[in-house]
Design a protein around this motif. Structure first.
Motif, PDB file in Angstrom:
ATOM      1  N   ARG A 178       0.821  -1.231   0.043  1.00 27.25           N
ATOM      2  CA  ARG A 178       0.076  -0.092  -0.071  1.00 27.25           C
ATOM      3  C   ARG A 178       0.685   1.220  -0.091  1.00 27.25           C
ATOM      4  NH1 ARG A 178      -4.708  -1.213   4.592  1.00 27.25           N
ATOM      5  NH2 ARG A 178      -5.619  -2.869   3.501  1.00 27.25           N
ATOM      6  N   VAL A 179       0.124   2.202  -0.352  1.00 31.89           N
ATOM      7  CA  VAL A 179       1.040   3.668  -0.331  1.00 31.89           C
ATOM      8  C   VAL A 179      -0.355   4.623   0.378  1.00 31.89           C
ATOM      9  CG1 VAL A 179       2.820   3.356  -2.141  1.00 31.89           C
ATOM     10  CG2 VAL A 179       0.480   4.223  -2.640  1.00 31.89           C
ATOM     11  N   TRP A 180       0.337   5.920   0.729  1.00 30.82           N
ATOM     12  CA  TRP A 180      -0.505   6.640   1.589  1.00 30.82           C
ATOM     13  C   TRP A 180      -0.629   7.903   0.462  1.00 30.82           C
ATOM     14  CZ3 TRP A 180      -3.286   6.754   5.804  1.00 30.82           C
ATOM     15  CH2 TRP A 180      -3.423   7.845   6.561  1.00 30.82           C
ATOM     16  N   LEU A 181      -1.712   8.171  -0.043  1.00 28.78           N
ATOM     17  CA  LEU A 181      -2.150   9.196  -0.809  1.00 28.78           C
ATOM     18  C   LEU A 181      -3.375  10.125  -0.180  1.00 28.78           C
ATOM     19  CD1 LEU A 181      -2.519   6.967  -4.188  1.00 28.78           C
ATOM     20  CD2 LEU A 181      -0.520   8.195  -3.267  1.00 28.78           C
ATOM     21  N   GLY A 182      -2.959  11.300  -0.036  1.00 31.36           N
ATOM     22  CA  GLY A 182      -3.777  12.176   0.632  1.00 31.36           C
ATOM     23  C   GLY A 182      -4.742  11.635   1.786  1.00 31.36           C
ATOM     24  N   GLY A 183      -3.940  11.138   2.683  1.00 33.07           N
ATOM     25  CA  GLY A 183      -4.676  10.815   3.682  1.00 33.07           C
ATOM     26  C   GLY A 183      -5.421   9.414   3.913  1.00 33.07           C
ATOM     27  N   THR A 184      -5.313   8.828   2.646  1.00 33.94           N
ATOM     28  CA  THR A 184      -5.901   7.361   2.449  1.00 33.94           C
ATOM     29  C   THR A 184      -4.970   6.494   2.122  1.00 33.94           C
ATOM     30  OG1 THR A 184      -7.764   8.571   1.798  1.00 33.94           O
ATOM     31  CG2 THR A 184      -7.902   6.180   1.256  1.00 33.94           C
ATOM     32  N   LEU A 185      -5.127   5.225   2.511  1.00 35.88           N
ATOM     33  CA  LEU A 185      -4.167   4.073   2.184  1.00 35.88           C
ATOM     34  C   LEU A 185      -4.963   3.630   0.839  1.00 35.88           C
ATOM     35  CD1 LEU A 185      -3.338   2.198   5.379  1.00 35.88           C
ATOM     36  CD2 LEU A 185      -1.751   3.113   3.641  1.00 35.88           C
ATOM     37  N   PHE A 186      -3.918   3.438  -0.368  1.00 36.65           N
ATOM     38  CA  PHE A 186      -4.415   2.919  -1.644  1.00 36.65           C
ATOM     39  C   PHE A 186      -3.555   1.571  -1.890  1.00 36.65           C
ATOM     40  CE2 PHE A 186      -6.128   6.853  -2.183  1.00 36.65           C
ATOM     41  CZ  PHE A 186      -7.137   6.738  -3.399  1.00 36.65           C
ATOM     42  N   ASP A 187      -4.130   0.452  -2.301  1.00 41.11           N
ATOM     43  CA  ASP A 187      -3.640  -0.821  -2.610  1.00 41.11           C
ATOM     44  C   ASP A 187      -2.989  -0.552  -3.940  1.00 41.11           C
ATOM     45  OD1 ASP A 187      -4.618  -2.127  -0.175  1.00 41.11           O
ATOM     46  OD2 ASP A 187      -6.588  -2.363  -1.182  1.00 41.11           O
ATOM     47  N   VAL A 188      -1.624  -1.220  -3.925  1.00 38.61           N
ATOM     48  CA  VAL A 188      -0.925  -1.165  -5.185  1.00 38.61           C
ATOM     49  C   VAL A 188      -1.388  -2.352  -5.892  1.00 38.61           C
ATOM     50  CG1 VAL A 188       1.455  -1.322  -6.175  1.00 38.61           C
ATOM     51  CG2 VAL A 188       1.026   0.079  -4.224  1.00 38.61           C
ATOM     52  N   VAL A 189      -1.853  -2.109  -7.061  1.00 35.69           N
ATOM     53  CA  VAL A 189      -2.264  -3.333  -7.877  1.00 35.69           C
ATOM     54  C   VAL A 189      -1.467  -3.291  -9.179  1.00 35.69           C
ATOM     55  CG1 VAL A 189      -4.815  -3.139  -7.315  1.00 35.69           C
ATOM     56  CG2 VAL A 189      -3.951  -1.863  -9.204  1.00 35.69           C
ATOM     57  N   GLY A 190      -0.463  -2.369  -9.445  1.00 34.33           N
ATOM     58  CA  GLY A 190       0.369  -2.682 -10.934  1.00 34.33           C
ATOM     59  C   GLY A 190       1.517  -1.804 -10.470  1.00 34.33           C
ATOM     60  N   ILE A 191       2.527  -1.973 -11.377  1.00 37.20           N
ATOM     61  CA  ILE A 191       3.716  -1.371 -11.673  1.00 37.20           C
ATOM     62  C   ILE A 191       3.913  -1.169 -13.171  1.00 37.20           C
ATOM     63  CG2 ILE A 191       6.133  -1.114 -11.208  1.00 37.20           C
ATOM     64  CD1 ILE A 191       5.936  -2.648  -8.677  1.00 37.20           C
ATOM     65  N   LEU A 192       4.174  -0.098 -13.598  1.00 42.69           N
ATOM     66  CA  LEU A 192       4.357   0.065 -15.037  1.00 42.69           C
ATOM     67  C   LEU A 192       5.754  -0.021 -15.552  1.00 42.69           C
ATOM     68  CD1 LEU A 192       1.849   3.107 -15.713  1.00 42.69           C
ATOM     69  CD2 LEU A 192       1.410   0.698 -15.900  1.00 42.69           C
ATOM     70  N   GLU A 193       5.974  -0.663 -16.794  1.00 46.52           N
ATOM     71  CA  GLU A 193       7.393  -0.314 -17.514  1.00 46.52           C
ATOM     72  C   GLU A 193       7.729   1.095 -17.863  1.00 46.52           C
ATOM     73  OE1 GLU A 193       9.378  -2.760 -18.065  1.00 46.52           O
ATOM     74  OE2 GLU A 193       8.180  -4.527 -17.776  1.00 46.52           O
ATOM     75  N   PRO A 194       8.793   1.541 -18.084  1.00 43.14           N
ATOM     76  CA  PRO A 194       9.128   3.039 -18.467  1.00 43.14           C
ATOM     77  C   PRO A 194       8.199   3.425 -19.480  1.00 43.14           C
ATOM     78  CG  PRO A 194      11.004   1.933 -17.861  1.00 43.14           C
ATOM     79  CD  PRO A 194      10.032   0.730 -17.859  1.00 43.14           C
ATOM     80  N   SER A 195       7.860   4.556 -19.563  1.00 38.67           N
ATOM     81  CA  SER A 195       7.323   5.332 -20.717  1.00 38.67           C
ATOM     82  C   SER A 195       7.657   6.345 -21.326  1.00 38.67           C
ATOM     83  CB  SER A 195       5.844   5.784 -20.149  1.00 38.67           C
ATOM     84  OG  SER A 195       4.951   6.298 -21.076  1.00 38.67           O
ATOM     85  N   PRO A 196       8.506   6.022 -22.578  1.00 38.52           N
ATOM     86  CA  PRO A 196       9.293   7.071 -23.201  1.00 38.52           C
ATOM     87  C   PRO A 196       8.644   8.253 -23.585  1.00 38.52           C
ATOM     88  CG  PRO A 196      10.053   4.640 -23.800  1.00 38.52           C
ATOM     89  CD  PRO A 196       8.629   4.735 -23.125  1.00 38.52           C
ATOM     90  N   LEU A 197       7.251   8.138 -24.101  1.00 36.20           N
ATOM     91  CA  LEU A 197       6.581   9.184 -24.556  1.00 36.20           C
ATOM     92  C   LEU A 197       5.790   9.863 -23.558  1.00 36.20           C
ATOM     93  CD1 LEU A 197       4.870   7.535 -27.706  1.00 36.20           C
ATOM     94  CD2 LEU A 197       6.892   8.807 -27.626  1.00 36.20           C
ATOM     95  N   ALA A 198       6.009   9.566 -22.402  1.00 40.72           N
ATOM     96  CA  ALA A 198       5.276  10.252 -21.302  1.00 40.72           C
ATOM     97  C   ALA A 198       5.984  10.169 -20.105  1.00 40.72           C
ATOM     98  CB  ALA A 198       3.927   9.914 -20.965  1.00 40.72           C
ATOM     99  N   PRO A 199       7.297  10.610 -19.891  1.00 42.99           N
ATOM    100  CA  PRO A 199       8.125  10.546 -18.640  1.00 42.99           C
ATOM    101  C   PRO A 199       7.413  10.920 -17.442  1.00 42.99           C
ATOM    102  CG  PRO A 199       8.982  12.202 -20.084  1.00 42.99           C
ATOM    103  CD  PRO A 199       7.740  11.752 -20.913  1.00 42.99           C
ATOM    104  N   GLU A 200       6.402  11.762 -17.554  1.00 41.03           N
ATOM    105  CA  GLU A 200       5.803  12.225 -16.425  1.00 41.03           C
ATOM    106  C   GLU A 200       5.172  11.266 -15.637  1.00 41.03           C
ATOM    107  OE1 GLU A 200       3.450  13.258 -19.733  1.00 41.03           O
ATOM    108  OE2 GLU A 200       5.500  13.389 -19.447  1.00 41.03           O
ATOM    109  N   VAL A 201       4.515  10.435 -16.623  1.00 37.82           N
ATOM    110  CA  VAL A 201       4.046   8.662 -15.889  1.00 37.82           C
ATOM    111  C   VAL A 201       4.843   8.102 -14.922  1.00 37.82           C
ATOM    112  CG1 VAL A 201       2.685   6.977 -16.664  1.00 37.82           C
ATOM    113  CG2 VAL A 201       2.214   8.997 -17.891  1.00 37.82           C
TER     114      VAL A 201
END
Length: 419
Positions: A178-201
Motif C-alpha cells: 500500500r501507499v499513502w495518498l492524501g490521507g488514504t491508504l491505496f492498494d498497489v495493484v500494478g507497476i508500469l514499465e518505463p514510458s518514453p513518450l510520457a516520462p511524467e507517468v
C-alpha cells in the motif's frame, strides 16, 4: 627481391620486418599498445554512439510517431491555464484522431510510503488521475500486476510508474502493498514499465478519475456544479499521415475560447532529438582517442630509432652484401607500418568486443559503422608510415664503413675475451 628494379618484393619486406619485430617482442608489444588503445577508443566511441542511436530509433519506431500531446499552458495573465473538462471528448471526435486518453495532476495529495513520512518528503512524485485507456494510447506495458479498469478506477487502488515504484521501494505487487495518498491508504495493484513518450507517468502514482474525486477530493467547478478535476495532459493517437493536420486543430478544439493557452507537441520529436544528440560528446572522446594514437606514434618512432642504432651491424652487413638505400628504407618503414597495423587490428577487435558487450547489456542493436573500423586501421597505417619514415631514412643514410667498423670492433672484443 626484384632483380630488375632492386626493390624488395612485398612478401620479402614483410618477412624481414617480421623478423625484426620478433627479435624485440616486448618493446614492440608496448609500442603497439598505444596504437591499440587509441584505435579501440575510436571504434568504441563510434560504435556505442551508433548502437545507442539505433536502439533509440528502434524504440521510436515501436512506439510510433503519430502521438501528439495537448497540455494546459499559461493564461494571458501569466498564471497556469486550465483545460476544459470536455476537451478529451471534443478531441476524440476530430477527424484523423484514432484514440485519446487524458491525465490530471491531483494537487490535493502527495505520494508517501506510509503515514509516518513527513509531508515535505514527496520525493518528486505526484498523484495523477487517468482514463482507463491511457496505456493503449501511450504504448506502455504493465511490468507487474494489472492496469485500471472501469471497476477498479472507482476504488482506492493505485498503479505506480516505474520510477515511482523504485523510489517508494516497491519492486513487486503483493497482497498488502500500500501507499499513502492524501490521507488514504491505496492498494498497489500494478507497476508500469518505463514510458518514453510520457516520462511524467514514470514519476506518478496513478488512480482512476472516480477514485480521485471520491477519496482525494479532486474536483473542479463547472457552471456551479462540482465535477471531476480538469485534465492536465491529453494524449492523442492520430491516423498515420494525418499528424500535421490534426496538430493544427488540437489547440482550437481543446479550448475554443483560448487556444493560445494550449500547448501541443509531438513527444517522438524529443526522442528523435535525443537520438541526434546521442553523439554530442563524440568529438571529445575521439579527441582522447587521437591523443592515444599520437602517444602510440611516439612509441613507434622511438622503437624504430633505437632499432636503427642497435642494428648498425645488420645494416652494414646488408649494405656490404649489396642492399640499396631504398631497400633499407623499405625494411624499416615496413617494420613501422606492420607494428602499427598489429596495434590497429588489436584495437579494432577490442573496440568491437567492448561495443558488443555494452550494447547487448542495454538491449541495443550492435552497430559498428564502417568508418569506425576502416578509419581505425587507416589511422594506424598512416601513423606507422609517419612514425617510421624518419628512422627509415636515417638507417638508409648510414655509411656502410661506419657500421662495419662497429662490427669489426665487436669481433675484436669477442676474440680478446676468448684469448
Amino acid at each position: 627481391m626484384s632483380a630488375r628494379t632492386g626493390r624488395l618484393r612485398l612478401t620479402d619486406a614483410l618477412r624481414v620486418a617480421g623478423v625484426g619485430l620478433r627479435a624485440r617482442r616486448l618493446r614492440a608489444a608496448l609500442s603497439a599498445l598505444g596504437i591499440a588503445i587509441g584505435t579501440a577508443a575510436i571504434v568504441g566511441v563510434l560504435g556505442l554512439s551508433a548502437s545507442s542511436q539505433a536502439g533509440l530509433l528502434a524504440e521510436i519506431d515501436r512506439l510510433g510517431t503519430n502521438m501528439l500531446t495537448v497540455e494546459a499552458g499559461q493564461s494571458l495573465g501569466g498564471g497556469p491555464a486550465v483545460l476544459p473538462n470536455a476537451a478529451p471528448a471534443m478531441i476524440d471526435h476530430l477527424a484523423g484522431v484514432e484514440q485519446a486518453a487524458d491525465t490530471s495532476v491531483v494537487t490535493t495529495a502527495g505520494v508517501y510510503r506510509n503515514a509516518m513520512i513527513p509531508a515535505a518528503n514527496t520525493g518528486g512524485l505526484q498523484v495523477q488521475a487517468a482514463s482507463v485507456n491511457l496505456l493503449a494510447v501511450l504504448g506502455t506495458d504493465v511490468g507487474q500486476g494489472k492496469w485500471l479498469d472501469e471497476a477498479t478506477a472507482k476504488l482506492p487502488v493505485v498503479v505506480l510508474g516505474s520510477a515511482a515504484a523504485q523510489r517508494l521501494g516497491i519492486d513487486r505487487v503483493d497482497l498488502g502493498a500500500r501507499v499513502w495518498l492524501g490521507g488514504t491508504l491505496f492498494d498497489v495493484v500494478g507497476i508500469l514499465e518505463p514510458s518514453p513518450l510520457a516520462p511524467e507517468v514514470d514519476n506518478s502514482a496513478i488512480v482512476g478519475y472516480a477514485a480521485a474525486q471520491t477519496y482525494l477530493g479532486h474536483v473542479s467547478v463547472d457552471d456551479g456544479l462540482p465535477e471531476t478535476g480538469s485534465p492536465t495532459s491529453i494524449y492523442v493517437r492520430t491516423a498515420t499521415g494525418h499528424e500535421a493536420e490534426v496538430q493544427e486543430l488540437l489547440a482550437r478544439t481543446a479550448n475554443p475560447e483560448a487556444p493560445v493557452e494550449v500547448n501541443v507537441s509531438n513527444p517522438s520529436d524529443a526522442l528523435t532529438a535525443r537520438a541526434a544528440a546521442a553523439g554530442a560528446f563524440d568529438s571529445l572522446f575521439l579527441g582522447l582517442g587521437a591523443v592515444a594514437l599520437i602517444v602510440g606514434a611516439v612509441g613507434v618512432a622511438n622503437i624504430m630509432i633505437i632499432a636503427v642504432l642497435e642494428r648498425r651491424s645488420e645494416i652494414a652487413l646488408r649494405r656490404a652484401l649489396g642492399a640499396t638505400k631504398a631497400q633499407i628504407r623499405t625494411q624499416f618503414l615496413t617494420e613501422s607500418i606492420l607494428l602499427a597495423i598489429i596495434g590497429g587490428i588489436v584495437g579494432v577487435l577490442t573496440g568491437v568486443v567492448a561495443t558488443a558487450i555494452y550494447a547487448t547489456s542495454k538491449a541495443w542493436t550492435v552497430v559498428i559503422p564502417a568508418q569506425a573500423w576502416i578509419g581505425g586501421i587507416g589511422c594506424a597505417i598512416l601513423i606507422g608510415a609517419l612514425a617510421g619514415i624518419v628512422p627509415a631514412i636515417r638507417a638508409s643514410r648510414m655509411p656502410p664503413t661506419v657500421a662495419l667498423r662497429t662490427v669489426c670492433q665487436a669481433l675484436l672484443d669477442v676474440s680478446g675475451h676468448q684469448s
